[in-house]
Design a protein around this motif. Structure first.
Motif, mmCIF file in Angstrom:
data_model
loop_
_atom_site.group_PDB
_atom_site.id
_atom_site.type_symbol
_atom_site.label_atom_id
_atom_site.label_comp_id
_atom_site.label_asym_id
_atom_site.label_seq_id
_atom_site.Cartn_x
_atom_site.Cartn_y
_atom_site.Cartn_z
ATOM 1 N N ASP A 52 1.715 3.573 -0.272
ATOM 2 C CA ASP A 52 0.345 2.815 -1.055
ATOM 3 C C ASP A 52 -0.826 2.591 -0.171
ATOM 4 O O ASP A 52 -0.601 2.283 1.475
ATOM 5 C CB ASP A 52 0.409 1.109 -1.034
ATOM 6 C CG ASP A 52 -1.078 1.066 -2.057
ATOM 7 O OD1 ASP A 52 -1.743 1.912 -2.131
ATOM 8 O OD2 ASP A 52 -1.181 -0.269 -2.330
ATOM 9 N N TYR B 16 -3.791 0.810 0.623
ATOM 10 C CA TYR B 16 -3.220 -1.169 1.436
ATOM 11 C C TYR B 16 -4.598 -1.433 1.555
ATOM 12 O O TYR B 16 -4.496 -0.827 2.707
ATOM 13 C CB TYR B 16 -1.465 -0.769 2.261
ATOM 14 C CG TYR B 16 -1.429 -2.554 1.953
ATOM 15 C CD1 TYR B 16 -0.668 -2.822 1.006
ATOM 16 C CD2 TYR B 16 -1.261 -2.416 3.706
ATOM 17 C CE1 TYR B 16 -0.234 -4.147 1.876
ATOM 18 C CE2 TYR B 16 -0.474 -3.759 3.559
ATOM 19 C CZ TYR B 16 -0.119 -3.967 3.346
ATOM 20 O OH TYR B 16 0.445 -5.987 3.468
ATOM 21 N N PRO C 267 2.473 -0.830 4.681
ATOM 22 C CA PRO C 267 2.286 0.128 2.983
ATOM 23 C C PRO C 267 3.380 0.507 2.215
ATOM 24 O O PRO C 267 3.019 1.093 1.298
ATOM 25 C CB PRO C 267 0.547 1.201 3.223
ATOM 26 C CG PRO C 267 1.939 1.084 4.657
ATOM 27 C CD PRO C 267 1.859 -0.458 5.367
#
Length: 213
Positions: A15, A18, A53
């Motif tokens: 991500d 994140y 993440p």
């Protein structure tokens, strides 16, 4: 897991937006805060202690670099039916080993374990990673990928790969009907009450061939 990470064949989705929960996690690109001595931690507590993440993984290794069974023993001790799953699938595998086993690196990939964090589940990330692994492996010259599944969703994805790849279910059993017989003739159903189909699947990455004999 380290064997699969070190192989360079595993994939993950990160991500990029994140937000770290703790500043010390950001300093290292992520950190795991699990207390392995706490056997009462709930799922939500464990998730809160994961601060990185990485949101989805697809673990794999080159089949020519086999797993060190000595390193697997602690897993078997904590999950006794783990060994039963692989033994049962091996018994149902009717292939000539020479027809599929790798004789060198870069031939057959072994897919082993996948997971997506709960906050990102339901978005098709597992399928994205699976199909990306198929495409990458084919481009790198691999002729096939083998996977054992205990999830209906994972089985569906790997048994229905995108063209031109082809999948064959090598062996399977259902946990509600699988039985074992001990030396006295007593029958037991070790997987009950689990209700799932367990499969071994081989995906042929060569469009003109079939993985079966």
């Amino acid at each position: 897991m380290k064997h699969q990470i070190d192989s360079g064949r595993s994939l993950g989705i990160f991500d990029k937006e994140y937000q770290y929960k703790r500043p010390e996690s950001a300093a290292t690109g992520g950190k795991l805060y699990w207390n392995l001595d706490d056997e009462s931690a709930t799922e939500s507590e464990l998730a809160e202690q994961m601060d990185f993440p990485l949101v989805s993984i697809a673990m794999a290794y080159d089949g020519f670099d086999e797993l060190d069974m000595a390193q697997i023993k602690p897993l078997m001790a904590s999950l006794p039916l783990f060994e039963t799953v692989y033994k049962a699938l091996a018994e149902r595998d009717q292939r000539d080993p020479a027809s599929w086993k790798p004789t060198g690196h870069g031939q057959v990939l072994m897919r082993n374990a996948t997971n997506t964090v709960k906050s990102h589940s339901g978005r098709g990330l597992m399928r994205m990673l699976a199909e990306e692994m198929m495409r990458r492996s084919a481009a790198e010259g691999f002729r096939g990928i083998q996977i054992e599944t205990i999830s209906g969703a994972v089985e569906k994805v790997w048994s229905n790969p995108p063209a031109p790849f082809k999948a064959t279910i090598i062996g399977q059993f259902h946990t509600t009907t699988f039985e074992e017989t001990n030396v006295t003739g007593e029958v037991s159903y070790p997987f009950r009450p689990a209700n799932v189909n367990v499969t071994k699947i081989f995906v042929d990455l060569r469009s003109s061939n079939s993985c079966s004999d």
